[in-house]
Design a protein around this motif. Structure first.
Motif, PDB file in Angstrom:
ATOM      1  N   SER A 106      32.743 128.471  22.158  1.00 16.18           N
ATOM      2  CA  SER A 106      33.153 127.237  22.822  1.00 16.18           C
ATOM      3  C   SER A 106      32.889 126.056  21.896  1.00 16.18           C
ATOM      4  O   SER A 106      32.033 125.213  22.182  1.00 16.18           O
TER       5      SER A 106
ATOM      6  N   ASP B 123      34.353 123.271  21.215  1.00 18.56           N
ATOM      7  CA  ASP B 123      34.549 121.907  21.716  1.00 18.56           C
ATOM      8  C   ASP B 123      33.476 121.496  22.715  1.00 18.56           C
ATOM      9  O   ASP B 123      33.320 120.316  23.004  1.00 18.56           O
ATOM     10  N   ASP B 124      32.777 122.468  23.256  1.00 20.71           N
ATOM     11  CA  ASP B 124      31.727 122.197  24.238  1.00 20.71           C
ATOM     12  C   ASP B 124      30.625 123.243  24.088  1.00 20.71           C
ATOM     13  O   ASP B 124      30.483 124.131  24.919  1.00 20.71           O
TER      14      ASP B 124
ATOM     15  N   GLU C 101      27.511 123.326  24.573  1.00 20.36           N
ATOM     16  CA  GLU C 101      26.509 123.463  25.631  1.00 20.36           C
ATOM     17  C   GLU C 101      27.024 124.277  26.808  1.00 20.36           C
ATOM     18  O   GLU C 101      26.254 124.658  27.681  1.00 20.36           O
ATOM     19  N   ALA C 102      28.332 124.563  26.845  1.00 19.46           N
ATOM     20  CA  ALA C 102      28.879 125.391  27.914  1.00 19.46           C
ATOM     21  C   ALA C 102      28.517 126.858  27.711  1.00 19.46           C
ATOM     22  O   ALA C 102      28.534 127.640  28.661  1.00 19.46           O
TER      23      ALA C 102
ATOM     24  N   THR D 277      24.613 123.996  33.453  1.00 19.67           N
ATOM     25  CA  THR D 277      25.505 124.625  32.476  1.00 19.67           C
ATOM     26  C   THR D 277      26.570 125.451  33.181  1.00 19.67           C
ATOM     27  O   THR D 277      27.755 125.364  32.861  1.00 19.67           O
TER      28      THR D 277
ATOM     29  N   GLY E 115      28.982 123.193  34.935  1.00 18.47           N
ATOM     30  CA  GLY E 115      29.747 122.322  34.055  1.00 18.47           C
ATOM     31  C   GLY E 115      29.436 120.848  34.231  1.00 18.47           C
ATOM     32  O   GLY E 115      30.091 119.988  33.651  1.00 18.47           O
TER      33      GLY E 115
END
Length: 179
Positions: A95, A97-98, A100-101, A145, A148
């Motif tokens: 992931s 682009d994110d 922490e997801a 997390t 979201g």
């Protein structure tokens, strides 16, 4: 939002979490895994799930790939671990682009975070002596997390008059006006 004792993912399923750690931190990793499983998650933990004949690299690869998120136990030993690095980097790549997801970092020792890891917020258990508080910190971050976002479960109180930020801080904020 689920209560403190039950963690579910956005699809209403019990999430699968992979706990990434070094043998030096097995005590922390086992405690974290226990807390997560007690809250309804499914957990992959080397100490519990590697049985004789397990292909270590394949197990790591499938564990990270199949997990809703990777929980990395951050310590000085972990930061110098080749396998730990592979696990958290694979989580970020899943992931980009994110990050922490897919990557939840839990700092259990006062250690410097550099590079990509320094840009990711972490659960800080350094100096936390109260087990209930440590559990709450861990589970709230995992809950955020999986959801979201970190919206509280209750409505925030209306701030009383006179609690505006200092003038110099307010000057840095964009103005929003009514009407």
């Amino acid at each position: 939002m689920p209560d403190r004792d039950t963690l579910i993912d956005a699809d209403g399923q019990r999430p699968l979490l992979f706990v990434s750690y070094t043998p030096a931190d097995e005590g922390w990793a086992s405690w974290i895994a226990w807390e997560l499983e007690s809250s309804g998650c499914r957990v992959v933990l080397q100490a519990w799930d590697f049985v004789p004949g397990t292909n270590f690299v394949d197990f790591m690869d499938r564990g990270v790939a199949d997990a809703s998120a990777v929980v990395a136990v951050l310590s000085r030993a972990y930061l110098t671990s080749r396998f730990g690095r592979w696990e958290w980097q694979t989580a970020i790549l899943a992931s980009p682009d994110d990050p922490e997801a897919k990557l939840i970092t839990v700092r259990v020792e006062d250690c410097p975070l550099e590079g990509l890891l320094s840009a990711i917020t972490y659960v800080d258990l350094v100096g936390v002596d109260d087990e209930r508080l440590a559990s709450d910190l861990l589970l709230s971050r995992v809950r955020h997390t999986l959801a979201g976002r970190a919206k509280p479960g209750t409505r925030p109180a209306f701030p009383p008059a006179g609690t505006a930020p200092p003038a110099e801080a307010a000057a840095e904020l964009p103005a929003v006006t009514a009407g």
